[in-house]
Design a protein around this motif. Structure first.
Motif, PDB file in Angstrom:
ATOM      1  N   ALA A  22       0.789  -1.070  -0.017  1.00 43.85           N
ATOM      2  CA  ALA A  22       0.244   0.169  -0.262  1.00 43.85           C
ATOM      3  C   ALA A  22       0.785   1.039  -0.234  1.00 43.85           C
ATOM      4  O   ALA A  22       2.218   1.439   0.220  1.00 43.85           O
ATOM      5  CB  ALA A  22      -1.127   0.032   0.927  1.00 43.85           C
ATOM      6  N   GLU A  23       0.423   2.339  -0.308  1.00 47.01           N
ATOM      7  CA  GLU A  23       0.676   3.668  -0.433  1.00 47.01           C
ATOM      8  C   GLU A  23       1.066   3.723   1.161  1.00 47.01           C
ATOM      9  O   GLU A  23       2.270   4.527   1.237  1.00 47.01           O
ATOM     10  CB  GLU A  23       0.473   4.600  -0.612  1.00 47.01           C
ATOM     11  CG  GLU A  23      -0.667   4.970  -2.485  1.00 47.01           C
ATOM     12  CD  GLU A  23      -0.755   5.816  -2.770  1.00 47.01           C
ATOM     13  OE1 GLU A  23      -1.651   6.726  -1.648  1.00 47.01           O
ATOM     14  OE2 GLU A  23      -1.407   5.564  -4.318  1.00 47.01           O
ATOM     15  N   THR A  61      -4.423   2.925  -0.009  1.00 46.89           N
ATOM     16  CA  THR A  61      -4.092   3.831  -1.091  1.00 46.89           C
ATOM     17  C   THR A  61      -4.882   4.232  -2.212  1.00 46.89           C
ATOM     18  O   THR A  61      -5.457   3.972  -2.444  1.00 46.89           O
ATOM     19  CB  THR A  61      -3.540   2.178  -2.427  1.00 46.89           C
ATOM     20  OG1 THR A  61      -2.666   0.805  -1.493  1.00 46.89           O
ATOM     21  CG2 THR A  61      -3.041   2.260  -3.873  1.00 46.89           C
TER      22      THR A  61
END
Lengths: 447, 481
Positions: A22-23, A61
């Protein structure tokens, strides 16, 4: 004792952060060990323990957030929890108001861990129960209640650099003594078992039960009251739940709406949220790892502010930052909440408040307080475990229980005195006893 | 896990316990919440652990852990025994258990659609759509909810019981909050506080058809914002199913818990006015009041095959033609009244002991439809959907608020009122009931948030009800300011 320790929890958290695609990723790890000895009719009838550990992962995300939680810390569970959070994130719509997970802030530790409490034995808890039961028997009374000891640790880490760890212990002694048709209540709680004032709990609950025998009915209506801290605390805690969170304010559902900076109750009322108060010793950070700030909620009767988490602060960019009051991610839809409420005291003693009352009631505590009307903070509940009639400055005898239905902020505006001494009560609120003029009772019962 | 359960039982036998049981519990929970068409919460939670309960020298000990290994089971059994011996330091009469034949078998909640197998995106899309339909002035908060729970429990005892059951619960709902001029008003469907729930699969949530109700919910919330407050006075009231379910819950369900009656809960939630001499002697309600505690009711949130002591689910008569005839009990408490357990013991998780919890405490239907009941009412109020509740620690003096009230004049619904409340005393209230609607109006409501015990436990319980009418009830007690 079940603590994994900071290093081990950090190691587990780093594996999650490293594995996440994920971001942004956040991981909350908690362990706890709870023991609770419960008694009724002067005997221990329930005696329980539990060992817990949990992981909660939040992944972000493209502003799509996934949350997954599991009660285990083995590698397979950790991997599965991360995968589930990412799976949820992939299909969840974008949350446009969401900005970012928080950056690290400076966290000063709060000392709230007592090894002796963490290692407390069931025999030690039984000893306290035995002392109370003996005191109750001497008065032909029966004690019910609990002795609880707890150990907990939490680590919050995220991909923006937050690494926050805290460990704590807690102890609680609560007593409800019945003596015929009389009933008395007392409690104490602290981070350490040795700091509990067990003598006071025993003396007050037994004494009040004896004094509250043969209660007499009185009519409902408006009457002055002296509320002991347990009664005050249940009202203040409900105010916190209803109105001191940013979500309720933003959605127009708080009694604070449109009134920040305005007087909403009496000048005697100041309520803050302060995890660092020496009596409270709360967590130094919230479930996002943001340091808990001391937040003024009501100051001298004026609505001052509410508490925020990072998401709710992000909805008012440039105006607010997180105050460090995020709930666990799975409860995020409830918004931020104050959890360490402190109400200022005054200059009186409890005896002085009673002595200054021509006709009124002394209320030990309330039962089942609930909301009738949210925007006006109208609450209802029953008195229990010791309600007494005051006449000409003296307690003249016990009365049967009454139901109140009252707009609490309006009632607080009629405050006629607060005690200097404050107590930490069951709801986690530190508060004084207080006298209120014309408190509205709306119903009676036969006991 | 069956082998681990039998291992735990063997360890308890070797430790010399008079009685012991172990529950291995695995749970899965999905929670979805949408607010103003934004997904505010989408989470899934899993939990796995076990709890060991032992009786030594007539005193209880319980310990539990999330670590499911043979070594941890041995440690937990040891600690549970130590705790039981410590309980014996402050004891009186030894605990004795009502007999029960050792249960054996397995059970899965009947369902047609696994709620966890339905794609998350589909569920979220439906919730967002429902929320969108309720948005627009004066609705400030437009919410939709879904939740599903799967609980697998393996229970084994030193008496030879071994059961394996999986309970599946599904539900949800919608709520619109109108905001304006310092006032908020809420309408919900199919019930307040996140909807209604059943032991069933996703087919139950589909049957709620939340989209079909969104426009009405929005309109009623908006109307309430402009409606006058409910006037005070002694009135005839008709309660809808959602409100009546909570009335049954608070003023019948809790008072009949035998552990409360004998003081085991007195320090926290309180005890009960239903002291033992009232059994078979108290006229609890009017002749129309017939109540059963029925753990076998299909779809009820308190429906299962065995309770957490291995006692088979049963249907127990509680009130028959208004007369109080039965408590809900456990193996420990039933001997107090010379009866056997009614199979009411449930724990909220592996880390909690079982307590007497409501199963499905159902008010049985009588006759007629709601429309006929309203038509039969010359002057009164129709109160719908719970908003607020409070009751004293003996379960006598209660006060409820509902989301909405309709005036009834000459058998017809008229204007609506906001902030209706009513209050009463339990036996007086139930004796004032002069009509209960019939089977066509009877419906099960699930209460997924019933609190009890220390440490706290939240139980999922059910109430089957049909709307009913009560005379001479005090309405509108709230302070108007």
């Amino acid at each position: 004792m079940n603590l994994q320790g900071k290093d081990e929890l950090l190691r587990l958290a780093e594996t999650v952060l490293a594995a996440s695609r994920a971001e942004e990723t956040e991981v909350v790890l908690m362990t706890a060990e709870d023991y609770l000895t419960r008694f009724a009719k002067n005997v221990i009838h329930q005696n329980v323990g539990s060992r817990h550990a949990s992981i909660c992962v939040r992944t972000v995300t493209d502003r799509r957030i996934g949350v997954a939680e599991a009660e285990a810390l083995d590698e397979a569970t950790i991997a599965a929890t991360l995968a589930k959070a990412q799976e949820i994130s992939a299909v969840r719509p974008r949350l446009d108001d969401f900005k970012h997970l928080p950056k690290p802030g400076k966290i000063s530790p709060i000392a709230a861990f007592d090894p002796a409490t963490a290692d407390c034995t069931p025999e030690r808890r039984a000893e306290l129960v035995a002392q109370l039961a003996a005191a109750a028997r001497r008065k032909k009374a029966e004690a019910a209640g609990l002795v609880q000891t707890q150990t907990a640790e939490i680590l919050v880490a995220n991909s923006r650099g937050v690494r926050a760890y805290h460990s704590s212990t807690g102890a609680q002694f609560q007593s409800v003594v019945t003596c015929g048709d009389g009933s008395g209540f007392a409690e104490d709680q602290a981070f350490s078992l040795d700091r509990l004032d067990s003598r006071r709990v025993i003396r007050d609950s037994v004494g009040k039960a004896v004094r509250s025998r043969k209660p007499q009915p009185i009519d409902a209506g408006e009457i002055d009251v002296v509320l002991e801290p347990a009664a005050v605390g249940s009202l203040v805690a409900m105010l916190g739940f209803l109105g001191f969170g940013a979500k309720a304010l933003q959605e127009g559902q708080s009694f604070m709406v449109g009134k920040i900076g305005q007087k909403i109750t009496g000048e005697a009322i100041t309520i803050i949220d302060n995890a660092r108060h020496a009596r409270l010793r709360g967590f130094p950070f919230d479930f996002e790892g943001v340091p808990r700030k001391r937040v003024k909620l009501i100051e001298r009767g004026v609505a001052v502010g509410v508490v925020y988490d990072s998401y709710l602060a992000g909805r008012e960019p440039g105006r607010h930052a997180s105050t460090g009051h995020a709930l666990p991610p799975k409860y995020s839809s409830y918004g931020a909440m104050p959890v360490n409420l402190v109400m200022d005291g005054g200059s009186e003693s409890l005896a002085g408040l009673v002595a200054g009352t021509k006709r009124g009631l002394l209320v030990t505590r309330f039962h089942y307080v609930n909301v009738v009307e949210q925007m006006k903070a109208v609450l209802t509940g029953m008195t229990r475990d010791g309600t007494f009639l005051i006449e000409n400055g003296k307690i003249v005898g016990p009365i049967t229980n009454l139901r109140f239905t009252e707009a609490v902020l309006e009632a607080f505006a009629r405050t006629a005195g607060l005690t200097r001494a404050r107590r930490l009560v069951e709801e986690g609120v530190l508060c004084p006893a207080m006298k209120i003029r014309g408190f509205r009772f709306t119903g009676t019962t036969g006991f | 896990m069956n082998q681990l359960a039998q291992h735990a039982v063997e360890l308890m036998r070797r430790a010399g316990v008079a009685y012991g049981d172990v529950r291995f519990v695995e749970t899965r929970e999905q929670d979805l919440a949408v607010n103003n068409a934004v997904v505010e919460s989408a989470s899934e939670e899993r939990s796995r652990g076990f709890g060991v309960r032992v009786l030594i020298n007539g005193s209880w000990g319980f310990h539990s852990s999330y670590i499911v290994t043979e070594a941890e089971i041995a440690r937990v059994v040891d600690v549970a025994c130590q705790i039981a011996r410590a309980s014996g330091l402050v004891a009186d009469k030894p605990v004795t258990l009502a007999p029960v034949a050792p249960a054996r078998g397995s059970y899965v909640t009947p369902h047609t659609k696994d709620p966890f197998a339905v794609p998350l995106a589909d569920k979220l899309a439906l919730l967002v759509k429902a929320s969108e339909l309720m948005m627009g002035e004066p609705i400030g908060v437009s919410q939709s909810f879904f939740a599903a729970y799967e609980t697998r429990k393996i229970f084994a005892s030193t008496e030879g019981a071994l059961t394996d059951q999986t309970i599946i619960e599904t539900g949800g709902g919608i709520a619109a909050t109108a905001v304006g001029d310092g006032e908020i008003q809420v309408r919900s469907y199919p019930n307040s506080f996140r909807g209604n729930f059943a032991t069933a699969g996703y087919e139950y949530f589909e049957s709620l058809d939340i989209l079909a109700h969104a426009a009405r919910v929005k309109a009623e919330a908006a109307e309430l914002l402009k409606a006058p407050p409910c006037p005070s006075g002694r009135r005839t009231i008709i309660l809808d199913g959602g409100q009546l379910a909570l009335q049954v819950h608070e003023s019948i369900g809790h008072p009949i818990e035998l552990d409360r009656v004998i003081g085991m809960e007195s320090a926290y939630a309180g005890d009960s006015f239903l002291t033992l001499e009232k059994l078979d002697n108290l006229q609890y309600g009017s002749k129309l009041i017939n109540v059963v505690a029925d753990a076998t009711a299909p779809g009820g949130l308190g429906t299962f095959a065995w309770d957490d002591e291995g006692v088979p689910a049963e249907r127990t008569a509680i009130i028959t033609a208004g007369r109080f005839v039965g408590y809900m009990s456990s193996r420990e408490t039933a001997p107090v009244i010379g009866r056997t357990s009614t199979g009411s013991m449930r724990a909220s998780s592996w880390s909690r002991i079982p307590l007497i919890r409501m199963t499905n405490v159902n008010l049985l239907p009588h006759q007629g439809t709601l429309a006929e009941l309203i038509a039969d009412t010359a002057d009164g109020l129709f109160l719908a959907t719970n908003h607020s509740w409070s009751i004293d620690n003996k379960r006598l003096n209660f006060q409820f608020g509902t989301e909405i009230a309709w005036e009834i004049k000459a058998g017809k619904l008229g204007q609506i009122f906001r902030n209706p409340t009513y209050t009463g005393v339990t036996p007086e209230f139930w004796n004032s009931c002069d009509a209960v609607c019939g089977p066509s109006e009877w419906k099960l409501y699930g209460t997924p948030n019933c609190g009890k015990g220390q440490p706290g436990q939240t139980a999922h319980v059910g109430h089957g009800v049909a709307p009913a009418r009560f005379r001479n009830v005090e309405v509108g007690v709230m302070k108007q300011s």
